[in-house]
Design an enzyme around this catalytic site. Sequence first.
Site, PDB file in Angstrom:
ATOM      1  N   PRO A  20       3.393  -1.347  -3.949  1.00 40.22           N
ATOM      2  CA  PRO A  20       4.816  -1.270  -3.587  1.00 40.22           C
ATOM      3  C   PRO A  20       5.274  -2.635  -3.095  1.00 40.22           C
ATOM      4  CG  PRO A  20       3.441  -0.201  -1.921  1.00 40.22           C
ATOM      5  CD  PRO A  20       2.531  -0.613  -3.026  1.00 40.22           C
ATOM      6  N   MET A  21       6.332  -3.158  -3.703  1.00 38.88           N
ATOM      7  CA  MET A  21       6.811  -4.493  -3.326  1.00 38.88           C
ATOM      8  C   MET A  21       8.323  -4.465  -3.173  1.00 38.88           C
ATOM      9  SD  MET A  21       4.338  -6.907  -5.722  1.00 38.88           S
ATOM     10  CE  MET A  21       4.334  -5.815  -7.142  1.00 38.88           C
ATOM     11  N   CYS A 103       3.158  -3.413   6.101  1.00 35.80           N
ATOM     12  CA  CYS A 103       4.213  -4.410   5.904  1.00 35.80           C
ATOM     13  C   CYS A 103       4.465  -5.190   7.190  1.00 35.80           C
ATOM     14  CB  CYS A 103       5.495  -3.723   5.454  1.00 35.80           C
ATOM     15  SG  CYS A 103       6.861  -4.881   5.185  1.00 35.80           S
ATOM     16  N   LYS A 142      -1.437   3.089   3.307  1.00 36.86           N
ATOM     17  CA  LYS A 142      -1.722   1.693   2.960  1.00 36.86           C
ATOM     18  C   LYS A 142      -1.694   0.895   4.252  1.00 36.86           C
ATOM     19  CE  LYS A 142      -0.480  -2.066  -0.188  1.00 36.86           C
ATOM     20  NZ  LYS A 142      -0.174  -3.197   0.702  1.00 36.86           N
ATOM     21  N   HIS A 174      -5.248  -3.466   2.476  1.00 37.77           N
ATOM     22  CA  HIS A 174      -4.934  -4.871   2.202  1.00 37.77           C
ATOM     23  C   HIS A 174      -5.922  -5.696   3.024  1.00 37.77           C
ATOM     24  CE1 HIS A 174      -1.629  -8.149   1.631  1.00 37.77           C
ATOM     25  NE2 HIS A 174      -2.839  -8.680   1.653  1.00 37.77           N
ATOM     26  N   ASN A 214      -6.741  -4.067  -1.812  1.00 35.77           N
ATOM     27  CA  ASN A 214      -5.518  -4.767  -2.190  1.00 35.77           C
ATOM     28  C   ASN A 214      -5.566  -6.163  -1.590  1.00 35.77           C
ATOM     29  OD1 ASN A 214      -2.249  -4.892  -0.828  1.00 35.77           O
ATOM     30  ND2 ASN A 214      -2.680  -5.224  -2.972  1.00 35.77           N
ATOM     31  N   GLY A 216      -4.913 -10.398  -3.237  1.00 36.78           N
ATOM     32  CA  GLY A 216      -5.559 -11.483  -3.961  1.00 36.78           C
ATOM     33  C   GLY A 216      -6.158 -11.129  -5.301  1.00 36.78           C
ATOM     34  N   GLY A 237      -0.831  -6.636  -6.712  1.00 30.73           N
ATOM     35  CA  GLY A 237       0.538  -6.871  -6.289  1.00 30.73           C
ATOM     36  C   GLY A 237       1.250  -7.895  -7.140  1.00 30.73           C
ATOM     37  N   ARG A 238       1.380  -9.118  -6.618  1.00 30.31           N
ATOM     38  CA  ARG A 238       2.222 -10.119  -7.268  1.00 30.31           C
ATOM     39  C   ARG A 238       1.790 -10.469  -8.675  1.00 30.31           C
ATOM     40  NH1 ARG A 238       1.775 -14.253  -2.568  1.00 30.31           N
ATOM     41  NH2 ARG A 238      -0.012 -12.887  -2.127  1.00 30.31           N
TER      42      ARG A 238
END
Length: 337
Positions: A20-21, A103, A142, A174, A214, A216, A237-238
């Site tokens: 989720p971003m 977050c 998360k 993460h 999560n 890297g 993610g990214r």
Amino acid sequence: MPHNSIDNEAYKASRLSVAPMMDWTDRHCRYLHRTLSKNTLLYTEMVTAPALVRGGAVHLLDFDAAEHPVALQLGGSDPAELAQAARLGAAAGYGEINLNVGCPSDRVQSGTFGAVLMKSPDLVAECCAAMIAAVDVPVTVKCRIGVDRQVPRDVLPDFLARVAAAGVTRFTIHARMAWLDGLSPKENRDIPPLDYTLVRAMKAEFPDLHLSVNGGVTSLAQARAFLDAGLDGVMVGRAAYHQPAYILCAADRVIFGAGAPDTTAEGAIKAMLPYIEAHLAAGGRLNQITRHMLGLFAGRPGARAWRRKLSEGAHRAGAGPELIDAALSEVAAAQAA
């Protein structure tokens, strides 16, 4: 089987998921990602429980049935409010409700949710218990490995144990600390060092929990290595956003063992056209969708021309599928050169 069991579609799909971003993984982004991979689990942007329950912003739950398997991520810290938000999410058709305990944004801290909740594992457990009691789909968490001056090796197992005791069976970790005092949200995604060893240790310590890593992860080979090492899932993610074809086109084969041919960026674009036309016919703008498509040719000849053509033209009034055709022509020309 208990309704928070791991025997469901989202559980099977969570071998690989897209994180989720905020401002990125909206419904258009998820629809694109689904054209690239049938099996990967997709997550919404974080939706706050107050926005749904107090603000009545149920439009934030809109999604296309084609996005399944798809999970809703909630932000909040009030058990009753989260339970009501979870009910709304389950009623909307989401196959999983995920609580954000990772977050690091200022907005999130001021609302007492996100990574700051790592300091309150009993409250997280209470929130999760209320959500589990409210819905018939899995409730997941998360989290980070710790925040600020916490010692991850001490706090993470305690956090997992307390929240698991409330009935949560799936966690995505993460593998970075969140430094809420001194780093921006962007810096928190890069500067705190990754500690994959700790995440693997948690799987050894809690073998009955479904644990995903999560942070890297930039390739399917890296994801596959985590799975082969015993972790249950990998969240990207990214890299999945900026290089969606590179991450997702082979995912069904490499991660899920599917026998179908890998998808392609060109095939995804073709699959997106009816969706784009329907969006435009409903009064939407082309760039609301194409902004998520800019990285489709990352690393390939023509990638720059594709990005430039869409970036310069998609926001203009009247822009439509012909712009995508023109951008594709430039990609084809670059690849033929």
